[in-house]
Scaffold this motif. Structure first.
Motif, mmCIF file in Angstrom:
data_model
loop_
_atom_site.group_PDB
_atom_site.id
_atom_site.type_symbol
_atom_site.label_atom_id
_atom_site.label_comp_id
_atom_site.label_asym_id
_atom_site.label_seq_id
_atom_site.Cartn_x
_atom_site.Cartn_y
_atom_site.Cartn_z
ATOM 1 N N GLY A 172 -5.270 -2.348 11.116
ATOM 2 C CA GLY A 172 -4.111 -2.373 10.222
ATOM 3 C C GLY A 172 -4.595 -2.341 8.792
ATOM 4 N N ARG A 173 -3.661 -2.104 7.899
ATOM 5 C CA ARG A 173 -4.028 -2.114 6.483
ATOM 6 C C ARG A 173 -4.112 -3.563 6.011
ATOM 7 N NH1 ARG A 173 -0.131 2.103 6.296
ATOM 8 N NH2 ARG A 173 1.373 0.544 5.619
ATOM 9 N N PHE B 15 -6.699 8.214 6.173
ATOM 10 C CA PHE B 15 -7.064 7.411 7.348
ATOM 11 C C PHE B 15 -7.446 8.298 8.542
ATOM 12 C CE2 PHE B 15 -4.522 4.132 5.008
ATOM 13 C CZ PHE B 15 -5.617 3.325 4.733
ATOM 14 N N PHE C 249 0.833 -1.191 0.000
ATOM 15 C CA PHE C 249 0.000 0.000 0.000
ATOM 16 C C PHE C 249 0.878 1.255 0.000
ATOM 17 C CE2 PHE C 249 -2.304 3.404 2.026
ATOM 18 C CZ PHE C 249 -3.571 3.333 1.472
ATOM 19 N N ALA D 3 -7.927 0.104 8.956
ATOM 20 C CA ALA D 3 -6.610 0.710 9.142
ATOM 21 C C ALA D 3 -6.644 1.904 10.082
ATOM 22 C CB ALA D 3 -6.058 1.139 7.780
ATOM 23 N N SER D 4 -7.718 2.650 10.076
ATOM 24 C CA SER D 4 -7.750 3.897 10.852
ATOM 25 C C SER D 4 -8.089 3.602 12.313
ATOM 26 C CB SER D 4 -8.787 4.857 10.270
ATOM 27 O OG SER D 4 -10.088 4.461 10.669
ATOM 28 N N ALA E 136 -13.370 -1.986 7.549
ATOM 29 C CA ALA E 136 -14.621 -2.146 8.301
ATOM 30 C C ALA E 136 -15.210 -0.823 8.791
ATOM 31 C CB ALA E 136 -14.384 -3.080 9.484
ATOM 32 N N MET F 207 -21.570 8.173 5.890
ATOM 33 C CA MET F 207 -21.830 6.984 5.059
ATOM 34 C C MET F 207 -23.015 6.196 5.608
ATOM 35 S SD MET F 207 -17.998 5.628 4.267
ATOM 36 C CE MET F 207 -17.414 5.749 5.941
ATOM 37 N N TYR G 8 -11.137 8.948 7.884
ATOM 38 C CA TYR G 8 -12.012 7.815 8.210
ATOM 39 C C TYR G 8 -11.950 7.454 9.693
ATOM 40 C CZ TYR G 8 -13.482 6.795 3.475
ATOM 41 O OH TYR G 8 -14.076 6.860 2.246
ATOM 42 N N ASP H 117 -14.211 -8.475 6.622
ATOM 43 C CA ASP H 117 -14.756 -7.166 6.260
ATOM 44 C C ASP H 117 -13.566 -6.271 5.904
ATOM 45 O OD1 ASP H 117 -15.972 -4.694 6.104
ATOM 46 O OD2 ASP H 117 -16.924 -4.772 8.082
HETATM 47 C C1 LIG Z 1 -15.851 3.644 2.432
HETATM 48 S S1 LIG Z 1 -15.388 3.285 4.074
HETATM 49 C C2 LIG Z 1 -16.507 1.985 4.493
HETATM 50 C C3 LIG Z 1 -16.622 1.763 5.975
HETATM 51 C C4 LIG Z 1 -17.613 0.673 6.381
HETATM 52 N N1 LIG Z 1 -17.255 -0.614 5.813
HETATM 53 C C5 LIG Z 1 -19.003 1.021 5.959
HETATM 54 O O1 LIG Z 1 -19.509 0.405 5.029
HETATM 55 O O2 LIG Z 1 -19.581 1.933 6.538
HETATM 56 C C6 LIG Z 1 -13.873 2.463 3.806
HETATM 57 C C7 LIG Z 1 -13.107 2.116 5.067
HETATM 58 O O3 LIG Z 1 -12.020 1.308 4.685
HETATM 59 C C8 LIG Z 1 -10.861 1.705 5.405
HETATM 60 N N2 LIG Z 1 -9.717 1.357 4.550
HETATM 61 C C9 LIG Z 1 -9.378 1.910 3.366
HETATM 62 N N3 LIG Z 1 -8.288 1.318 2.860
HETATM 63 C C10 LIG Z 1 -7.932 0.358 3.750
HETATM 64 C C11 LIG Z 1 -6.876 -0.588 3.793
HETATM 65 N N4 LIG Z 1 -5.971 -0.648 2.819
HETATM 66 N N5 LIG Z 1 -6.814 -1.442 4.843
HETATM 67 C C12 LIG Z 1 -7.733 -1.363 5.841
HETATM 68 N N6 LIG Z 1 -8.730 -0.459 5.878
HETATM 69 C C13 LIG Z 1 -8.842 0.376 4.830
HETATM 70 C C14 LIG Z 1 -11.042 3.191 5.611
HETATM 71 O O4 LIG Z 1 -10.279 3.671 6.705
HETATM 72 C C15 LIG Z 1 -12.540 3.299 5.804
HETATM 73 O O5 LIG Z 1 -12.894 3.247 7.166
#
Ligand SMILES: C[S@@+](CC[C@H](N)C(=O)[O-])C[C@H]1O[C@@H](n2cnc3c(N)ncnc32)[C@H](O)[C@@H]1O
Length: 526
Positions: A250-251, A159, A146, A224-225, A202, A171, A162, A199
């Motif tokens: 974590g990512r 991050f 990443f 991740a956040s 998440a 959202m 989010y 997920d």
């Molecule tokens: C569009 S939001 C969706 C959140 C939740 N799943 C929902 O539907 O309400 C995307 C989420 O994915 C997380 N995210 C984005 N890239 C990521 C990664 N590479 N690894 C882990 N989390 C990630 C973001 O921090 C964010 O909280």
């Protein structure tokens, strides 16, 4: 090479295409000419840390080795090409080494690589060989795919954004989005009952909670956040089903989970489907954590592109630039910047909910099958365009929206962001041409829409449109434009979006839309 080799793979002649993945070290070999003879390959080390590789070529009884001290955040390409051996380097991180063996595969496109100092010694030409690759400490290479492809400032702001409840709430309050996910899971309990689920991204954990309600045995909620902490709290506070959820902070590209899962769930969607480049994370999760034949919710995305005509929008963009026509702005003539200002306003994609009567053609559809698409294919998405114009009009550009499909075993379900349907926080998107085209009923407009990924978690959009002459001697019209999906103009979204009444959820001010990792651009884009 430092450290003990911890992974070894042996590639044999006549292996037409083989890939090996060791965590985030990816090794692939290709017989480019279709003969079945190995001609080149790559070791892709997605690492900011240094890793080493030792390549040993055994030809009959003789063998020769080359030790690459480090592949630092780069790709090592090895090429089995005619005659003499040499090692080439392009830039600080990309290496290609050529080793003489078979009279196959002269790759002229790589000839501009500069010579690198290392060499294989005396590899005799022969028909049979074994190429052995030993990776030194590939586990050190974790945590970085990443990071490698993403601007660090962009990722940090992303991050951070989010990590706040207000943006997760934005959202959740998109009831079309959240309600469709809920019904897609709960109407397909058969896909969840007793299953393990991952997920991907998440957030607040809402999709994990839906999966658990649908009967999942175990849900890994990867976020991740810092929102991961909130997701953990929510899981704990929903006993009965929340206790099947394990939150992993974590990512996706760096974490490990205890098992491969039966089902992946995610909302990795940005404006135009692909903004934020999180689909790549969804695909990464598929390749690393999903069982063969496992389910993906959602399974399919489709980008729609149609021609539109909107004189008011066109004049509005021109009007914005008219500020720069002033010849006496506090005693200063700023009019020399007018044409550049026009250009910049027309380079912003317009995000709003428009009336579908502005469309002047049917849409062209580009499907993206999440179960099949490779991550690479998302770096450069080309959509050929062919529109039949419905009535005489000025074509001002292309309008885009998307839908996604949940391929449930009991009930399939669509989530659509099409104009005219109930509005989602993604709205629709338009690319307005600085020079519009005129058309008559039945005019064929042809062209291309190309989306090219960039490190700021978004895309450059290139579009060309042309209208062949309607009769001999008439003009051939052709226009093109370039837009940065990261720099949208959020137009009139406040009046549409319920969350806009609260200051925290207002559509972002265009002045915030610098190319950096601004939070605002994600507001309507996630
Ligand atoms: C569009 S939001 C969706 C959140 C939740 N799943 C929902 O539907 O309400 C995307 C989420 O994915 C997380 N995210 C984005 N890239 C990521 C990664 N590479 N690894 C882990 N989390 C990630 C973001 O921090 C964010 O909280």
């Amino acid at each position: 090479m430092s450290g003990q080799p911890s992974e070894t793979c042996t590639l044999e002649q006549n292996a037409s295409r083989r890939s090996f993945t060791y965590d985030n070290v990816w090794i692939s070999t290709v017989a480019e000419d279709g003969s079945g003879e190995l001609t080149w390959g790559a070791i892709w080390a997605s690492s900011g840390e240094k890793i080493g590789a030792k390549l040993t070529l055994a030809v009959e009884s003789q063998q020769s080795s080359l030790v690459v001290e480090r592949i630092n955040d780069g790709v090592l390409l090895f090429e089995l090409s005619p005659s003499k051996e040499s090692v080439y380097k392009m830039g600080p991180t990309l290496f290609i080494l050529k080793i003489g063996l078979k009279n196959k595969g002269a790759h002229s496109h790589r000839e501009d690589f500069q010579t690198y100092a290392a060499r294989f010694s005396d590899v005799p030409a022969a028909d049979k060989f074994l190429l052995t690759i030993e990776m030194a400490s590939p586990e050190k290479a974790k945590h970085d795919w990443f990071q490698k492809k993403t601007d660090q400032g962009s990722a940090q702001m992303y991050f951070h954004y989010y990590g706040t409840l207000q943006h997760q709430q934005n959202m959740l309050q998109d009831y079309i989005r959240t309600g469709t996910y809920y019904s897609a899971f709960l109407n397909n309990r058969v896909d969840f009952e007793g299953q393990s689920v991952l997920d991907v991204g998440a957030g607040s954990g809402i999709l994990s909670l839906f999966a658990a309600q649908a009967g999942a045995r175990k849900v890994y909620a990867v976020e991740a956040s810092d929102m991961a902490k909130m997701a953990r709290l929510l899981a704990e506070q929903n006993p009965g089903y929340g206790d099947s959820i394990e939150v992993v902070q974590g990512r996706i590209e760096e974490i490990q989970v205890a098992e491969k899962v039966d089902v992946l769930v995610s909302e990795p969607i940005g404006t135009l489907l692909v903004n934020e480049r999180m689909l790549e994370t969804y695909i990464y999760a598929r390749d690393h954590f999903l069982k063969q034949g496992g389910k993906m919710f959602p399974r399919l995305g489709r980008i729609h592109v149609a021609a539109f005509s909107d004189e008011i929008l066109y004049n509005e963009l021109y009007g914005k630039a008219s500020f720069w026509l002033q010849t006496n702005f506090y005693g200063t003539n700023v009019s020399g910047l007018h044409s550049e200002a026009v250009k910049q306003y027309f380079q912003q994609v317009v995000v709003d909910a428009f009336d579908p009567s502005l469309l002047v053609s049917a849409s062209v559809i580009k499907p993206v099958d999440f179960a099949e698409v490779s991550e690479d294919e998302l770096y450069n998405i080309e959509i050929p365009l062919r529109f039949t114009i419905m009535h005489p009009c000025i074509v001002h550009g292309v309008a885009c929206w998307f839908d996604v499909f949940f391929d449930g075993s009991t009930k399939g379900e669509w989530l659509s962001t099409a104009p005219g349907l109930p509005i989602t926080h993604w709205f629709q998107l338009r690319c307005v041409m600085e020079t519009p085209l005129w058309a008559v009923a039945g005019s064929e407009v042809v062209g291309t829409l190309r989306l090219v990924a960039h490190a700021f978690q978004s895309y450059d959009i290139h579009a060309t449109l042309e209208v062949p002459p309607i009769a001999p001697g008439q003009p051939h019209q052709k226009v093109s434009g370039l837009w940065d999906l990261k720099e949208p103009y959020y137009r009139q979204v406040n009046s549409w979006w319920p969350g806009a009444a609260q200051p925290a959820q207002q559509a972002p001010n265009p002045s915030q839309q610098d190319r950096g990792p601004e939070a605002g651009a994600m507001d309507a884009g996630s």
